[in-house]
Design a protein around this motif. Structure first.
Motif, PDB file in Angstrom:
ATOM      1  N   GLU A 401       0.306  -1.162  -0.373  1.00  0.00           N
ATOM      2  CA  GLU A 401      -0.176  -0.005   0.023  1.00  0.00           C
ATOM      3  C   GLU A 401       0.720   0.696   0.477  1.00  0.00           C
ATOM      4  O   GLU A 401       0.756   2.442  -0.767  1.00  0.00           O
ATOM      5  N   ALA A 402       2.238   1.121   1.179  1.00  0.00           N
ATOM      6  CA  ALA A 402       2.551   2.349   1.159  1.00  0.00           C
ATOM      7  C   ALA A 402       3.427   1.877  -0.984  1.00  0.00           C
ATOM      8  O   ALA A 402       3.644   3.437  -1.182  1.00  0.00           O
ATOM      9  N   CYS A 403       3.494   1.434  -1.152  1.00  0.00           N
ATOM     10  CA  CYS A 403       3.820   1.617  -2.635  1.00  0.00           C
ATOM     11  C   CYS A 403       3.094   1.995  -3.431  1.00  0.00           C
ATOM     12  O   CYS A 403       3.305   2.707  -5.277  1.00  0.00           O
ATOM     13  N   GLY A 404       1.827   2.192  -3.545  1.00  0.00           N
ATOM     14  CA  GLY A 404       0.602   3.038  -3.986  1.00  0.00           C
ATOM     15  C   GLY A 404       0.136   2.229  -4.724  1.00  0.00           C
ATOM     16  O   GLY A 404       0.787   0.508  -5.496  1.00  0.00           O
ATOM     17  N   GLY A 405      -0.095   2.583  -6.781  1.00  0.00           N
ATOM     18  CA  GLY A 405      -0.752   1.223  -7.850  1.00  0.00           C
ATOM     19  C   GLY A 405       0.860   1.023  -8.283  1.00  0.00           C
ATOM     20  O   GLY A 405       1.279  -0.468  -8.571  1.00  0.00           O
ATOM     21  N   ALA A 406       2.285   1.278  -8.138  1.00  0.00           N
ATOM     22  CA  ALA A 406       3.638   0.505  -8.591  1.00  0.00           C
ATOM     23  C   ALA A 406       3.300  -0.543  -7.653  1.00  0.00           C
ATOM     24  O   ALA A 406       4.227  -1.474  -8.252  1.00  0.00           O
ATOM     25  N   GLY A 407       2.763  -0.602  -6.288  1.00  0.00           N
ATOM     26  CA  GLY A 407       3.295  -1.957  -5.668  1.00  0.00           C
ATOM     27  C   GLY A 407       2.386  -3.296  -6.298  1.00  0.00           C
ATOM     28  O   GLY A 407       2.508  -4.592  -5.700  1.00  0.00           O
ATOM     29  N   TYR A 408       1.491  -2.764  -6.890  1.00  0.00           N
ATOM     30  CA  TYR A 408       0.854  -3.488  -7.206  1.00  0.00           C
ATOM     31  C   TYR A 408       0.979  -4.551  -8.829  1.00  0.00           C
ATOM     32  O   TYR A 408       0.193  -5.144  -8.957  1.00  0.00           O
ATOM     33  N   LEU A 409       2.132  -3.976  -9.424  1.00  0.00           N
ATOM     34  CA  LEU A 409       2.627  -3.767 -10.115  1.00  0.00           C
ATOM     35  C   LEU A 409       3.802  -5.302  -9.850  1.00  0.00           C
ATOM     36  O   LEU A 409       4.370  -5.328  -8.940  1.00  0.00           O
TER      37      LEU A 409
END
Lengths: 641, 641
Positions: A401-409
């Motif tokens: 979550e702390a990496c936002g959308g980037a964390g979802y990739l």
């Protein structure tokens, strides 16, 4: 505090890393070197399941020719017999790929481990070397579809046939099929099967037998049915599967007979009279698996934290009022609060894990005795497995979550870390069940010392849910003394950062929770007269006592590690990390301390403000704190890191 | 309590379901019927990414010919103009497959929605019908790699060229590329691009333009570069991608010009003078997307809870002392504690969500005015999005763990639900940023009423992080009255299950947290003189105030729904569910109430015991409570359920 704060700026990453690397630093560095020089030692994440499994199998076979495999196995089988080094190597391999870690964990740790621990020399000579080199790919067939946590109730049978001197291994129905077994769907050739041993018409409880499941060409053996568990949330490089046995015959010496043997005529004998005690003794020897799960959980957490901290230091969002620069994410208090207390907890758990590994190593050099120490270690390993695996689940999620959308990739590694580690809270002992085991140890101590817990059947009920164990006491003093001593000092006189005060507060909570559980169980029995109802009504408190115990023990291990540190600057930094660990734990659980008059309202609020302050003081050292984990750059492939 | 407890046994699932189905029950039933009669309307989970995307695209095209699409669009474009029905249909489609939900959400809700809300009749006539039928697959190109939460700072430019009456859309660097955009990697033909509008040498802030990105044969348009985002943790049926524009020219009327237009000569004009206000007004019209994420989060949570509760009722483990039967998982207090308070929270959030949908529907029928109500709804939608999506993340995780190893197998649906919903806390507004928006609304109210928060720049800083909004007040009374009234009654006189007491307790916390934030901000400004430092030092409290607000509002909506229920048995059950929602919320946050003298230690302990008691009272109704969600059996494919 000022003096130490200034000191922190001079802490050197190499020195901090060497404290973290600890006793088996040389092993850690060997694996780091191996990773750097071995481009094949990379995650198979992103491959199709078939390709991923093939790659992991190949990586595992290659590793089987290295020192990593030899560390785990005894010298008599061509190994090096260094369980501490082996577990440390496992921790480092976990950084490469968790499927690979599980694959070798199943092969060396579980399959090799059960032969080593429950077998006798004939088994060692015949199988250990091949287990080590992976010439004999093996499985650990314990769990059944119907019985996972309650292994003592598995329903596969191994019935001795004195005419033919064979055991007949049988799966009575689908509920008793072996399930989720690693190495079964594709590679395994032999399974260590947990089954109810029946001889001369009498059941002797759970024992383990070695049963071939595939021939040399990889075809299932007669009577053995194999099914693939299919896609899983994660760990898809491991070929988990199901096994059914249709009256499969194995010779008499297929029984791993260290703790129970069957003579040719069918006579059963065992060095341990009591069936339950025998069962728990057998399970207890398999402690390395549980410890290596803790290590893997911590490694995954460290990698996730390294990624999230680096991203948080590089990423900016929103202009501060009156500034033309956007604010660095990790400069937001909330971002610090999301990442830094969890980082402090990783440090605490790292040192607790190291102490468990060291203790196992010490005990492994003793061939016999030290029974109490072994039981103590089992409880500690269970406690730590609970703490590390829930910490991993929560922390990796927060990092995502702390990496936002980037964390979802997927390319940014966090999705794989999340998916792979999720099952850690379930396998090698479900965390909730393990908490009950820990609580049971606490209660047993309590009863032994006070003889006041007149509900033996209750304690037995809790005990039945897990392996038998004894909880260590602080400084090996009698429990009664310890209880008498652990009264926190008066609220007002004590500095909130006084480490002795921390220890007393944590110990007081553990003690009080155990006493309350005992009282509630006693009251429940008196009222309900029903052991299950009494236990169940107090279950929330049972788990609370166990968690309080874990927090106390982890703190003690962290403090001991800091005491061993001889570099004053590094020590000052670690003390600040420890402060944050303690205060964020207090903050989370402050309601309990408030309810029991151990924290005043003003002091509880001061705890919160101190967490904020410590976060901002550690913020400049965030990068240092993750760099000191010493994760090879080759394994930090996330572009955002 | 006795009378109502007995009553619960007579609650009928159909009656409870009809209360949950609410105002748009007929839409829910239509979608249920469609799902039952449409075997093609099933999850594509488990397919390869290519096949999954193709399947979702096909499903979305088929749905575009159904009433689901028409509900969302205005009558003038061939739709039915029922936003309430549309959002309800979205909730139901979310049960089929979350990739499908996101795909149609991007096409109808975001692409269609931005044309509808920010365009003018020429755009409506030209594009809306094609957006609805999916003849024109569209994208919503807002987020950039460098700016996600801070949309006002996106760096794509749209510069007006008065010579050729065109806008030149341009991506200055990789940081300004559009990122994570759904429908871009494969299917999209036109993108609604958020860009800084520049005309006559002056920047006019963020506006939206319609830019063709692919021709009819699916080839990228000249100057448009497209990249695939690749594998994601979940939602792999959606083709997320990146976009770069290299001086791409579009005609003047490509600008969606409801809130800002450029005359042929380049003169800019807008009905809203203030640039920030204009920006937030534009964003505010896109509220439906945020509300549909809440609905999807709740749907996924309901499905996970249905699976976990059914498993918990069927699975047995460990023999109770003196019994030959093993204990049903959901008979363990701890298992109840893991599943039932979360189930009660789902109920609470369900009714809050329904009220938001209904309010949006009411407002949508008014063509103008009601500005304050619109701002209020925006804040509420943001608050609810935070609550529902974190609830989904936590609850689905717990459901996975509560199903043990079985929960880890893909076939049991939980892994996909986990992976798909994880990004919900990030997209359509990062939850932490949204919490600040909510807090900002609270502070603005506070300042308006008291004129005592002399730190306008701070409030502006918080405001800058999110869309402008106003928090509604209880019963529309002035804030000052409300604050004066919300003092909980004396601890001892009040029944812990008194609903008025609950309301006062929740409202008191919100009020007190807001007051404290204001005080801390003021003090911080006085001390530091630096708006960012002052804000940052209080950020934990800012978020706390927002969370307290959410809890209060959700409770009010739940209570209002129960009041509307006219069946006494159903009402009694819902009241018990509400009790568990309130007391488990109090239990979680009881430290705050203890610290502020609103709960005594004895009462705080009573809260815990009441949670235990309510869990055991609701245990017999667990199956009823999940069955009433009315999830079609065709979509509950997990073998363990």
């Amino acid at each position: 505090m000022k003096a130490t704060t200034e000191r922190l700026d001079t802490v050197d990453v190499a020195r901090l890393q060497s404290v973290l690397d600890g006793r088996w630093a040389s092993i850690r560095n060997e694996v780091r070197g191996l990773v750097r020089s071995s481009p094949w030692l990379r995650s198979g994440s992103g491959l199709s399941t078939d390709a991923y499994r093939a790659r992991v199998a190949e990586q595992a076979r290659a590793l089987s020719q290295t020192k990593g495999a030899r560390l785990f196995f005894p010298k008599s089988s061509g190994g090096e017999g260094d369980i501490g080094g082996a577990l440390t190597a496992f921790e480092m391999i976990a950084l490469v790929d968790l499927s690979l870690l599980v694959k070798i964990g199943v092969q060396w740790g579980l399959f090799g481990g059960v032969i080593q621990n429950l077998g006798t020399p004939k088994h060692h000579e015949r199988y250990l070397r091949h287990a080590m080199t992976m010439d004999l790919p093996g499985c650990f067939a314990m769990t059944e579809t119907g019985h996972g946590s309650d292994v003592q109730s598995v329903r596969t049978t191994a019935t001795y046939d004195p005419q033919r001197h064979q055991f007949v291994v049988h799966t009575p129905d689908d509920d008793a099929r072996k399930d989720y077994i690693g190495n079964v769907a594709k590679d395994g050739r032999m399974a260590a099967v947990f089954a109810q041993l029946i001889t001369m018409g009498k059941s002797r409880g759970v024992h383990v037998l070695l049963v071939p499941i595939r021939d040399e060409k990889g075809r299932p053996c007669p009577g053995v049915r194999i099914e693939d568990c299919g896609e899983k949330e994660g760990l898809n490089g491991v070929d988990n599967g199901r096994l059914w046995f249709d009256e499969v015959r194995v010779p008499r010496d297929a029984l791993l007979d260290r703790y129970g043997t069957v003579a040719p005529d069918g006579t059963y004998s065992s060095p341990i009279e009591n069936e339950t005690k025998r069962f728990f003794t057998m399970l207890g020897t398999l402690i390395a698996g549980r410890i290596s799960v803790s290590g893997a959980a911590l490694s995954a957490t460290k990698l996730a934290q390294t990624i999230a901290v680096r991203y948080g230091l590089g990423r900016r969002q929103f202009h501060a009022p009156g500034s033309d620069q956007e604010v660095i994410l990790l400069d937001y208090l909330q971002h610090q609060r999301r990442l830094l207390p969890a980082l402090a907890t990783t440090y605490a758990l790292h040192f607790a894990q190291e102490s468990v590994v060291a203790t196992l190593y010490e005990l492994s050099s003793q061939t016999a005795g030290a029974e109490r120490e072994r039981r103590t270690l089992e409880a500690l390993a269970a406690a730590l497995k609970v703490a590390t695996t829930w910490h991993a689940t929560n922390t990796i999620q927060t990092c995502r979550e702390a990496c936002g959308g980037a964390g979802y990739l997927s390319v940014n590694q966090l999705p794989q870390l999340k998916a792979d580690t999720d099952v850690f809270t379930t396998f090698e002992g479900d965390n909730t069940v393990l908490l009950q085991l820990v609580a049971r140890g606490l209660l047993t101590n309590y009863r032994e010392e006070f003889e006041s817990l007149d509900t033996p059947s209750l304690v037995r009920f809790i005990a039945d849910q897990a392996i038998g164990t004894v909880i260590e006491r602080t400084a090996a003093r009698p429990f009664a003394d310890w209880i008498a001593d652990t009264v926190p000092g008066s609220d007002k006189d004590t500095n909130l950062l006084d480490r002795k005060y921390h220890g007393r507060l944590f110990a007081w909570r553990e003690k009080h929770a155990v006493e309350t559980v005992a009282r509630r169980l006693r009251k429940g029995m008196a009222q309900a007269g029903d052991a299950f109802a009494a236990f169940n009504a107090a279950q929330d408190h049972v788990l609370l006592a166990a968690r309080a115990h874990i927090d106390r023990v982890v703190l003690e291990r962290f403090v001991a590690a800091i005491d061993r540190c001889d570099d004053p600057d590094t020590k000052a930094l670690l003390n600040k990390v420890c402060d944050l660990y303690v205060l964020s734990t207090l903050e989370r659980d402050r309601a309990y301390f408030l309810e029991h008059g151990q924290l005043s309202a003003a002091r509880a609020k001061a705890v919160i403000l101190n967490v904020n302050r410590l976060c901002s003081e550690l913020r400049p050292h965030a990068r240092l704190l993750v760099d000191a984990f010493g994760i090879p750059e080759e394994l930090i492939t996330a572009p955002i890191a």
